[in-house]
Every structure is written in C-alpha cells, then in structure tokens.
Scaffold this motif. Sequence first.
Motif, PDB file in Angstrom:
ATOM      1  N   VAL A  17     -14.932 -35.866  95.206  1.00 44.50           N
ATOM      2  CA  VAL A  17     -15.680 -35.262  94.098  1.00 44.50           C
ATOM      3  C   VAL A  17     -15.195 -35.887  92.792  1.00 44.50           C
ATOM      4  N   SER A  19     -15.730 -35.347  89.700  1.00 44.35           N
ATOM      5  CA  SER A  19     -15.365 -34.490  88.571  1.00 44.35           C
ATOM      6  C   SER A  19     -13.910 -34.044  88.638  1.00 44.35           C
ATOM      7  N   THR A  20     -13.399 -33.776  89.841  1.00 46.55           N
ATOM      8  CA  THR A  20     -12.005 -33.351  89.948  1.00 46.55           C
ATOM      9  C   THR A  20     -11.056 -34.492  89.596  1.00 46.55           C
ATOM     10  N   THR A  23     -11.096 -35.024  85.774  1.00 42.39           N
ATOM     11  CA  THR A  23     -10.368 -34.008  84.998  1.00 42.39           C
ATOM     12  C   THR A  23      -8.864 -34.267  85.028  1.00 42.39           C
ATOM     13  N   VAL A  76      -9.729 -26.808  84.332  1.00 42.30           N
ATOM     14  CA  VAL A  76     -10.995 -27.260  84.906  1.00 42.30           C
ATOM     15  C   VAL A  76     -10.778 -27.803  86.313  1.00 42.30           C
ATOM     16  N   LEU A  80     -12.570 -26.214  89.603  1.00 39.71           N
ATOM     17  CA  LEU A  80     -13.503 -27.028  90.381  1.00 39.71           C
ATOM     18  C   LEU A  80     -13.066 -27.185  91.827  1.00 39.71           C
ATOM     19  N   SER A  83     -14.079 -23.648  93.346  1.00 40.33           N
ATOM     20  CA  SER A  83     -15.441 -23.108  93.188  1.00 40.33           C
ATOM     21  C   SER A  83     -16.553 -24.108  93.452  1.00 40.33           C
ATOM     22  N   ASN A  84     -16.234 -25.398  93.590  1.00 33.79           N
ATOM     23  CA  ASN A  84     -17.286 -26.392  93.853  1.00 33.79           C
ATOM     24  C   ASN A  84     -18.081 -26.050  95.110  1.00 33.79           C
ATOM     25  N   SER A  87     -20.606 -23.275  94.406  1.00 35.85           N
ATOM     26  CA  SER A  87     -21.763 -23.683  93.600  1.00 35.85           C
ATOM     27  C   SER A  87     -22.723 -24.562  94.385  1.00 35.85           C
ATOM     28  N   PRO A 175     -17.917 -21.117  89.004  1.00 38.19           N
ATOM     29  CA  PRO A 175     -17.161 -21.988  88.092  1.00 38.19           C
ATOM     30  C   PRO A 175     -17.425 -21.659  86.627  1.00 38.19           C
TER      31      PRO A 175
END
Length: 256
Positions: A17, A19-20, A23, A76, A80, A83-84, A87, A175
């Motif tokens: 992922v 985004s992780t 961050t 964040v 993530l 909770s990813n 979602s 999230p």
Amino acid sequence: MSSTRVLRSEWTKIRSVASTVWTLGLAVVVTIALGMLISLLVKNDFDNLSANERRAFDPTFISFAGMSLGQLAMIVFGVLVVSNEYSTGMIRTSLAAVPQRGKFLFSKIAVATALALVVSLATSFAAFFLGQAMLGDHRAALGDTGVLRAVIGGGLYMTLIAVFSMGVAAMLRSPMLALGILMPFFFLISNILGNVPATRKVGQYLPDQAGSKIMQVVSPIDDDTPYGPWGGFAIMVLWVVVAVAGGYALLKKRDA
C-alpha cells in the motif's frame, strides 16, 4: 493459518500500500528537516538568550523539534495500517482467512510496530546528529549524560505514537473518524491542556506530553512534573496498552 504466514501476509499488505510507505517517508523527512532548521535558528539566536534560558538550554531536545510534525505522519501510518482494510471492505476476507481475531490484530500491530521502530530509531539518530551539526559549538555529544537515552527514547516515542494510533483505529474502524480525532487531539488539544496553567496538571498525563519527557536531557526551569523521563515513558506505554486492548475487545465483539 500459521503465525508465520499471518505475519508474512501482514508485511505484504503494509508494503504493497503506497500510502503507508509514503507516510513513513514523510515522517522521516519532516522530522529531520524541521529539526535541522530549528537547530540552526537557535544557534543564530543563542547570544540573545537570557541567563535562565541558557541554563535550561537542551541541545538534544532542540534537534527533536521536528517530531511535533513528524508524529502526525506516524499517526496517519498507524491509522492506515489498521483501517485500510475496513475502508476497502477487505476486512471480511482477512477475517475469513484468519478467524482468530486476536492473532489477526496482533500480527498486524507487531509487523507495523517493528517497521515503525526501525524507521523511528533511524530518524531519531539522524535528527540528533544533523541537528547537533547545525548547533555548532552549542552541540551535545552522544556520550554526554542522558543523551543516548534521549535519542533512543525519541525513536521509541514515535513508535508508540504509531501503535497508539493503531489501537484507536481498531476501535473506530473508520480512517476519517480516527484521523479526525487523533490529529486535533495531538496537534491542538494536548498542547492547549499542557500549556494552560489551569489544565497543566491534567495535560502532563496525556500520552504525548508524558512520553516526550524521555527525549529531554535538561529539564525546563518551570518544570513541575511529578515524574522523570522513564516515568513519563511508562505513562505513555499505559495509554498504548489501553488503546490496543480496547481495539482488541471491540474487534472480538463486533461483526466485520
């Protein structure tokens, strides 16, 4: 599914992922860059400090000034990681593959914590050395009393911020809701409660206020906290344990 396979699966989820990963990278850059900037500004203004300010001068803690923003990226990351799957709806598939919810949650937290710890320790040491380089003649050495504890503590602090966020995210699942609570809490509410005289005695027991004590080598002149660096760290650990335990209890109780 064996514990090893679950851990490997969680590692695959985290690194796949984008985004992780981003961050964590942002946490590193912000913490180091802002720490260097603040250290340079303090060096240039050192001659204007009062006698009391010089007695309370803590070059080690100054190099960690960027953690005030870097920790937001760690929040964040923690949110993530947990909770990813909620979602995207993948949580049902994950729980079908690993029906033991305790194994599922704690494997996820264990892998994310190990990754956060490695990144956080590297960031803390880099922020220290580069910050001290900016301070020039006013710098501290790693071998000075309390400095190594503070540098390692900086890495532990950022890691615990991420784990605390994982626990909260496990409780809230959303999230947006988790970030909507954690961001203002750490960035605004905690600072207000910790700096307003009427609420300072309450604010000093919040996770970030207590945990950041471990990064201090020199105590502020007006410091009246009833605990030391390790006492503050223990308070933060307690907050983290409560958050993770709450997330586990709700995960066991609720449907996916």
